[in-house]
Design an enzyme around this catalytic site. Structure first.
Site, short mmCIF file in Angstrom:
data_model
loop_
_atom_site.label_atom_id
_atom_site.label_comp_id
_atom_site.label_asym_id
_atom_site.label_seq_id
_atom_site.Cartn_x
_atom_site.Cartn_y
_atom_site.Cartn_z
N GLY A 18 33.93 55.47 37.56
CA GLY A 18 33.79 56.82 37.05
C GLY A 18 32.45 57.46 37.37
N ILE A 19 31.34 56.80 37.02
CA ILE A 19 30.02 57.35 37.32
C ILE A 19 29.73 57.27 38.81
CG2 ILE A 19 27.55 57.00 36.97
CD1 ILE A 19 28.15 56.16 34.10
N ARG A 43 40.41 51.19 45.15
CA ARG A 43 39.80 52.43 44.69
C ARG A 43 38.85 53.01 45.74
NH1 ARG A 43 37.62 52.29 38.65
NH2 ARG A 43 36.44 50.50 39.43
N GLY A 95 34.24 44.61 28.65
CA GLY A 95 35.69 44.51 28.67
C GLY A 95 36.21 43.29 29.39
N ASP A 100 38.56 45.06 22.81
CA ASP A 100 38.09 45.61 21.53
C ASP A 100 36.65 45.21 21.21
OD1 ASP A 100 38.49 42.94 21.01
OD2 ASP A 100 39.49 43.25 19.08
N TYR A 164 25.88 41.84 28.44
CA TYR A 164 25.60 43.17 28.98
C TYR A 164 24.20 43.66 28.59
CZ TYR A 164 26.37 48.04 30.31
OH TYR A 164 26.28 49.29 30.90
N PRO A 194 23.06 57.23 30.66
CA PRO A 194 23.84 58.29 30.00
C PRO A 194 23.25 58.68 28.65
CG PRO A 194 25.27 56.54 30.82
CD PRO A 194 23.86 56.03 30.92
N GLY A 195 22.81 57.69 27.88
CA GLY A 195 22.28 57.95 26.55
C GLY A 195 23.23 57.59 25.43
#
Length: 280
Positions: A18-19, A43, A95, A100, A164, A194-195
């Site tokens: 996405g980013i 992708r 993930g 979750d 992470y 991103p913040g």
């Protein structure tokens, strides 16, 4: 900033996500030639299908391997030219342990050592590998821009958010060190974050967060393009919170409004060191 980066060659890791896709689109829009690297070949194929005029190359690369990173940079040199810009965006999210993970945080016994090793290799070592492979030419030419995507300090220090958080804190510290190492040699190193939670697959539906309230992936692009510009080249060793970038302002003012030093410099000023302070 259309045309601002014409003639420049940019490399983006994690380019199919996405980013990453937003970085690729933004850099192409600014006139750069772009090498989009990702481990997801399918992708990448979709990304390449949307490109035009030959300024985009794609390559399936596992950045956890230094040999693969070095080979990829060699391919970029052959097809597009020597890299001027490196955006270290490639990363694995929590993930991979379970979907979750944001509502039911992960405990240490759930993290297989192989998962720990893999995430550190991708999220931390991968950025170092790409930097080592690409920075030599930048230093030789006296011009380069390196942008590393880390995360909020909250996430870095959050309990039960390993591997992470620790991997991204390592990348933040590495960014500070490289900014100091390459200072006054024409190569800047900065961090863009991103913040907060960002509307990408790395934040799964199981998070329970309203996606309309998340940071948009496209928010990451303006600070990166500004850092790669002539004006942004005056800044190194800083982090920019994309979610606080005010698009209504001139880019220099927007940058000032969301800028802080990389990492934790205030904590590094008083080491117990023979003779006073270590050499810079």
């Amino acid at each position: 900033m259309s045309g601002e980066l014409e003639g420049r060659v940019a490399v983006v890791t994690g380019a199919a996500g996405g980013i990453g896709r937003e970085f690729v689109s933004g850099l192409l829009g600014a006139g750069a030639k772009v090498a989009a690297l990702d481990i997801d070949g399918e992708r990448l194929g979709a990304l390449e299908a949307d490109a035009a005029d030959g300024r985009l190359m794609t390559a399936r690369v596992d950045i956890s391997s230094y040999a693969a990173c070095e080979a990829a940079v060699g391919q970029v040199r052959e097809r597009l030219g020597p890299p001027d810009i490196l955006v270290n965006n490639g990363a694995m999210g929590m993930g991979v342990i379970r979907a979750d993970h944001m509502t039911n945080l992960v405990e240490i016994h759930e993290i297989d050592p192989e998962v720990w090793d893999r995430m550190i290799a991708v999220n931390l070592s991968g950025a170092w590998y790409m930097t080592r492979a690409a920075v030599g030419g930048m230093l030789d030419r006296g011009w380069g821009r390196i942008v590393n995507v880390t995360t909020s300090f909250f996430t870095m220090l959050r309990g039960r958010f390993h591997p992470y958080g620790p991997a991204k804190s390592g990348l933040e510290a590495m960014s500070a060190g490289h900014a100091a190492e390459f200072a006054d040699r024409g190569v800047t190193v900065n961090v863009v974050v991103p913040g907060g939670p960002t509307d990408t697959p790395m934040v799964p539906e199981e998070s329970g967060i309203d996606r309309a309230l998340m940071v948009r992936p496209s928010a990451m692009v303006p600070p990166v393009l500004w850092l790669c510009s002539r004006e942004g080249g005056a800044w190194t060793g800083h982090r920019y919170v994309a979610g606080e970038w005010d698009a209504a302002l001139e880019p220099s003012a927007a940058a000032e409004g969301c800028r802080a030093p990389i990492a934790w410099p205030d904590l590094a000023q008083s080491p117990v060191w023979p003779g006073g302070k270590p050499p810079a």
